[in-house]
Design an enzyme around this catalytic site. Structure first.
Site, short mmCIF file in Angstrom:
data_model
loop_
_atom_site.label_atom_id
_atom_site.label_comp_id
_atom_site.label_asym_id
_atom_site.label_seq_id
_atom_site.Cartn_x
_atom_site.Cartn_y
_atom_site.Cartn_z
N GLU A 91 38.27 32.27 40.39
CA GLU A 91 39.18 32.36 41.54
C GLU A 91 38.52 31.97 42.86
O GLU A 91 39.15 32.04 43.91
CB GLU A 91 39.75 33.79 41.64
CG GLU A 91 40.70 34.11 40.50
CD GLU A 91 41.09 35.59 40.44
OE1 GLU A 91 40.23 36.42 40.77
OE2 GLU A 91 42.23 35.89 40.03
N LYS A 133 32.79 32.37 40.73
CA LYS A 133 33.01 33.81 40.63
C LYS A 133 32.84 34.26 39.19
O LYS A 133 32.28 35.31 38.90
CB LYS A 133 34.42 34.14 41.11
CG LYS A 133 34.77 35.61 41.13
CD LYS A 133 36.23 35.81 41.55
CE LYS A 133 36.63 37.28 41.58
NZ LYS A 133 38.09 37.46 41.68
N GLN A 134 33.38 33.48 38.30
CA GLN A 134 33.37 33.89 36.90
C GLN A 134 33.42 32.66 36.02
O GLN A 134 33.97 31.63 36.38
CB GLN A 134 34.55 34.82 36.64
CG GLN A 134 35.62 34.33 35.69
CD GLN A 134 36.62 35.42 35.35
OE1 GLN A 134 37.21 35.98 36.25
NE2 GLN A 134 36.82 35.70 34.10
N TRP A 190 45.62 39.36 32.56
CA TRP A 190 45.18 38.64 31.37
C TRP A 190 43.94 39.27 30.76
O TRP A 190 43.57 38.96 29.63
CB TRP A 190 44.96 37.15 31.65
CG TRP A 190 43.70 36.84 32.44
CD1 TRP A 190 43.40 37.29 33.69
CD2 TRP A 190 42.59 36.03 32.02
NE1 TRP A 190 42.17 36.81 34.08
CE2 TRP A 190 41.66 36.03 33.09
CE3 TRP A 190 42.30 35.30 30.87
CZ2 TRP A 190 40.45 35.33 33.03
CZ3 TRP A 190 41.09 34.60 30.82
CH2 TRP A 190 40.18 34.62 31.88
N ASP A 191 43.33 40.17 31.49
CA ASP A 191 42.18 40.93 30.97
C ASP A 191 42.49 41.50 29.59
O ASP A 191 41.61 41.54 28.72
CB ASP A 191 41.86 42.11 31.90
CG ASP A 191 41.58 41.71 33.32
OD1 ASP A 191 42.20 40.75 33.79
OD2 ASP A 191 40.76 42.38 33.97
#
Lengths: 768, 768
Positions: B488, B600-601, B357-358
């Site tokens: 994640e 994480k993000q 999906w980046d």
């Protein structure tokens, strides 16, 4: 579910051959003796589908597991039980046509597992592609008295021809595991030798250096006379064989008696393996098949004498329980304290032959009642000896101060499985190991176990729980986040009721154990506390957790919630699901299973089973009535617990239904997975369904308690249990409960809430 | 974090050799051209630690993934990007002593990535173990103008001896993937040939039959003159080489020019591969290294002309952004619509070179602004063409009626990754694919994309969401259970705010798109609805979901909750964590990470970034202030989003800090994982940090909007963007914003909330 085998009290019978079901039959008809096991593969060649399996206890392979999605903290290997040398093989040619029942016309095929005498028999008539017709009978067993010995008696009779029969008994180490990744093989040859009428193959595992030796001797007979034809010898990589050509006339009886010894370096020095194995094989040959089989029959007679359950007027139920008891006795004998009980025993590759919480939660109760206390004690000591590795395992995951997390799957105390949701999160196994200590002490009354071994384990596990909880300011309670409960159809959930309750219970029981030692043996307590560097404030922290643990509940429904948020799921009952969806794990993707309400195995109910004394009957009933219709029982460990609880709440029909399901799980292939092997550990649960469920057996305050009922259409059932030196036979009919005390030891028994004192070597009949 | 390389505006410079950092440097100094890439491995032998890597776009291997813990619904393979033939190799001997900088005494080692001209240079002086001292210089590049060509110029000068230098240029297909399981290899030889001064190796993948051919030609020079010594030819399995012995005197200059062409059956017929590849290689040799390098330099000049960002007075920031732009341009050129952008590009094996999906969430915005619209459109079409496979993927998971779940990782539209928590549950990727359609249409104004391609994709994704929710009676709301969000470090959670919000947004946008077509092109709408068998009640169901979606919030803190139960976690800030714990994913076990509060993000923040117009500035600020201190940014995709939001809420220091972190992530090895390869896709996020963050670029209602600020100690910065036919250069200083319109196309721009009309080929200066 299907009823493929014939109903019989003492045998499993396959009449007629269905190649599609062959791998299932290979599992069901497996034979073993606690040291080794063999699936019911054919001696002669077979080109149809088959899962070859010959397994030696404790011989495993540390398979590399560092695949792409390796996660920090994973173990460095996945322990695989190894398929080892094929020792049963006998190639047969009839006038140059290979005997293979997949080719030609098969008649009168019959495969019988004789559970009474402990052997496998098979017979068939075959018209081969060359139109030669033969009759074959084969008998084989793995000796319960001689750990290393397997013996085969294979008979061929030409029916419509005279000609030549070629017989090639062989040993073949060129075996594979079907679960091998990337075609990896696991064995290297050390040595081999083919000589006339004997030969051996010695192999070693590519890692860990397990050495195994397989030695065969054999005899050939024609019409009952030993014959010694010239034999052709063959040696290939990991393979040896003899080949004899025998001319025969119509109706001659050609026989081969093959005697094989399988040994490993777990029991003998490597450099002596060949000579020892040879001696064992030759001794077996000299004693002869008939005598060996009589030994076998006597050994099984003793086993049945101790552990048989007799059910009158229900052949399906009778066959089921005997199959379960037979398989349990084939898998674990309690003789080698380094061994434990793999979920599939010696009947398949799956689950790696490793130790799971099944042992503590399911097998210990069986062995507590059917064997001397030292057998259960050995199983407890297995974990005690691995305490340091459990502490090391917890350290890897960030725990400290002697906290222990026992592995979910182990061969030697090290974790050897790597699904994160299981390895890291199915931490409830720790509680089962604590509970087994309680169970052992409660049943046997052997409180010395606590001071000698148990307390160290309990403290280490309690320390784990004390670090694994965290305090939620939002809830003002302790919570346990990110776990997987016994119901593996939920992963990484928060506040699993079972886990929270069993964690808290462990803390309670550990405090009780400390307090008991404080009074009974303060010096020993001091020693232990010093050894484990115990701080007083640990206990106050434990009390705080016990007092403030969060338990998810639904007051409206009067139930404990399996986990937080369970009621957000779409609520569907199993009965409303189209049958084509079952078993879910073979038809649904994992995410769909996870977000569904369906339960693989008892979870809240498992907790109510362990801790039933803490809950009133209505609580148990409400939870049972809520969860049972949502449970798909796709864990073999599920139906037995449901059966016991159903008995407890008086739902006798459900108890019987679940009993049949657990006892005939493999015979009737309920979960469509018997081809992988039989569900050995849950077989102890089957036994519990009768003894704890129908029989209502409990031990409270050092007293044996029975509250038996009898399923509607049974005439009677009886079981035997050992309790504190007594050996009791308990028979239940519609009218009475008959208890005979077969040893010279008095015992007090409570039956239907009334105490009876039963003197040694006496019996009592109680009206129902 | 460490600053190992020298700061420089146009170069990455390693001065002095640190063997421990070699694999990091091999990643950072990687070169490529969109068709192939090469890690900065040495040409000569090196016995120290090194990750060999040479990759060809789109050449992959379907690695078997059916390991023990395979789950129902998993894909049948895991796509691996393959390390392919080592084409750079040149073995060197100095008087029979092998040149290996790990042996002997190394002086003046320097490795330089010249980003301006697009080549890699390395030089060193080495005293070998035989005390011969030499100086070496090597230059190499992969041509931006000739997709298949790599060229090397390697120079050796004896410093303290006269003697013999042996030079062996070779091609070697005996390469491995370090992520190969069980030592599996992936290549078979088809053919090879060594001839004087040329040779080739042709290989095929063991599965999927990708053929590749590598052809080398070379020239030797001594003191500037071409020499043609006798050469010894060698052919081995998958290997060819030439060996020439050259006698030399002190200070002679011995040179080799190696020209290699790499082709694959993705672009040429198999039976023509060898002859085509030979021609390409010979053509390169005939044109010569100097000319090829000039071509290269000119090609990069054009690239920089279009996409450079210039920062005055901040070398670290300048070097960072240029490194990011350089790597992006090396990885994806938009020329081959079958290709996409792997998270590590051609700089390492990890992430399999597959599409994530980046692309939609990070790369599309970069290409929208820096390339013609057809480049982004190609990336959208890549997914459009895979719609049927996405529908098939959803069907595997139990969805129906044309619902699509795009794969999380793919090479060709099929899912090819198998961590269940990602593959099955990280379903938010579906929303990013929908959002990219919105983004493309919003930026380019090209609404025809909706009717031609977009709506079919939007409907299929919306159908997925409509089936993936379930109605919770308890909450009286729709919920989405069992997901993994962009963060994640949480798996299998319920009601992830981001996923719920983006699911609902997708439904809203799809309804808008339908309504738009209803008015603008009802016939086309009818066709589409017929094609996808659309039922009217689908829209009313979508409205119901939009109106009744559950969003977890904490009113007290004024924040959206990342997921239900997030506040039950122990709340710790990253700053209060001992640094030895970071990065968490290298120090903590997975379960510990999962149950911690650490992120994480960006997750809620990712949603606020996508949908910022829906939220007031206080909401964004509250959420940023809550989540940022809990975020460890162990996804490379995290800091850029934080930087952009920090810019938005006026937290300029944090915006700058996060900008440096994203732009220098690999140069400074922030996450201690650059050795595996560079984080290519997040480099587009770095560009966004400046353009969308500092520059405040937005497009709303067909109007370009700028709200620039300048980081405190910068003198100026400038960037270029394409917008609807215009090419704008935007320069920002403390005093003004200078916008020049470099093409003949009028454009209206809003700067600091005021509209400016900028005619073609003009510029405007706006006071700040």
């Amino acid at each position: 579910m299907e009823q493929y085998y014939k109903l019989d009290k003492w045998h499993i019978i396959e009449h007629g051959f269905n190649p599609q079901k062959n791998e299932i039959s290979e599992s069901v008809f497996s034979i073993g003796n606690g040291y080794m096991g063999q699936r019911a593969n054919f001696e002669e060649q077979y080109s149809g589908s088959s899962l070859q399996g010959s397994y030696l206890a404790g011989v495993y392979y540390p398979d590399k597991t560092r695949v792409g999605w390796w996660k920090n903290g994973y173990p460095s290997y996945f322990a695989k039980v190894l398929n080892s040398t094929n020792w049963i093989g006998i190639d047969i040619k009839i006038n140059d046509c290979i005997l293979d029942i997949a080719k030609g016309t098969l008649k009168d095929f019959k495969r019988v597992l004789n559970m009474k005498d402990g052997y496998l028999e098979r017979s068939f008539t075959l018209v081969l592609e060359n139109n030669n017709e033969i009759h074959v009978n084969s008998k084989r067993f793995i000796s319960m008295t001689r750990g290393e010995i397997g013996a085969i008696h294979y008979t061929i009779t030409p029916i419509n021809f005279s000609g030549e029969i070629t017989i090639s008994p062989y040993l073949d180490g060129n075996v594979k595991n079907t679960d091998a990744n990337y075609g990896e093989t696991f064995w290297d040859e050390i040595s081999k030798k083919a000589e006339p009428f004997e030969g051996y193959v010695m192999l070693k595992t590519k890692k860990l250096d397990f050495n195994i030796c397989t030695y065969m001797t054999y005899e050939l007979c024609k019409n009952g006379e030993i014959i010694t034809p010239n034999v052709e010898l063959l040696e290939k990589e990991k393979f040896i064989s003899n080949t004899a050509k025998i001319s025969c006339n119509k109706n001659d009886k050609i026989e081969i008696f093959k005697y094989v010894a399988n040994t490993s370096s777990r029991y003998y020095e490597k450099d002596e393996l060949v000579s020892i194995t040879r001696k064992l094989s030759i001794k077996a040959k000299n004693d002869g098949f008939v005598n060996l089989l009589e030994e076998q029959s006597n050994a099984w007679k003793d086993k049945w004498e101790e552990s048989d359950i007799v059910i009158e007027d229900d052949i399906a139920a009778q066959q089921g329980i005997r199959f379960n008891i037979f398989q349990l006795n084939q898998t674990y004998t309690g003789k080698d304290e380094r061994l434990n009980i793999g979920p599939k025993g010696f009947t398949g590759e799956k689950y790696g032959g490793s130790t799971y919480w099944d042992t503590e939660a399911y097998c210990i109760p069986f062995f507590l009642s059917t064997a001397e206390p030292n057998v259960s004690k050995n199983l407890l000591l297995y974990r005690y000896k691995q305490l340091n590795k459990a502490i090391g395992n917890a350290e890897k995951l960030g725990f400290s101060n002697g906290a222990a997390l026992y592995p979910m799957v182990t061969m030697n105390g090290e974790e050897c499985h790597n699904e994160w949701e299981i390895t890291f999160e199915e931490i409830h196994r720790n509680a089962a190991i604590a509970y087994a200590i309680y169970n052992y002490v409660n049943y046997t009354g052997d409180k010395t176990y606590i001071q000698e071994y148990g307390l160290e384990v309990l403290i280490a596990i309690s320390r784990f729980w004390a670090q694994r909880v965290n305090f939620s300011k939002q809830k003002n309670k302790y919570v346990i986040l990110g776990v997987t409960g016994p119901n593996e159809y939920e992963n990484n959930i928060n506040n699993n009721w079972y886990t929270n309750r069993m964690a808290s219970w462990t803390l309670e029981y550990t405090i009780k154990a400390i307090n008991y030692l404080k009074e009974s043996n303060p010096d020993r307590l001091m020693d232990i506390m010093k050894k484990v560097n115990f701080k007083d404030d640990e206990i106050s922290k434990w009390h705080d957790i016990i007092d403030n643990m969060y338990y998810p509940v639904c007051d409206k429904l009067g139930i404990f919630l399996q986990q937080e948020g369970y009621l957000d799921k779409e609520q569907i009952l199993v009965k409303d699901l189209d049958k084509s969806n079952l078993p879910l794990n073979q038809n649904w993707s994992w995410d769909r299973i996870l977000r569904s309400c369906f339960i693989k195995q008892a979870d809240v109910l498992q907790g109510l089973y362990f801790l039933e004394d803490e809950y009133d009957i209505n609580t148990i009933k409400n939870n049972f009535d809520f969860y049972e219709p949502r449970t798909v029982h796709e864990s073999s460990l599920s139906p037995c617990i449901h059966s016991i609880l159903a008995s407890k709440i008086g739902n006798h029909d459900k108890a019987y239904e679940m009993y049949l399901r657990t006892s005939r799980l493999d015979i009737d292939n309920y979960n469509n997975d018997t081809c992988d092997g039989c569900h050995i550990t849950s077989m102890a649960g089957t036994w519990m369904s009768i003894v704890h469920g129908f029989g209502g057996l409990r031990v409270r305050n050092n007293k044996l308690i029975l509250n038996p009922f009898i399923p509607e259409h049974w005439k009677s059932y009886s079981f035997k249990i050992r309790f504190r030196g007594a050996l009791l036979k308990i028979s239940i009919t519609n009218k009475y409960v008959n208890i005979s005390n077969e040893l010279n030891k008095d015992v007090i028994i409570e039956v239907y809430s009334k105490d009876y004192k039963l003197a040694g070597n006496s019996n009592i009949i109680i009206q129902r």
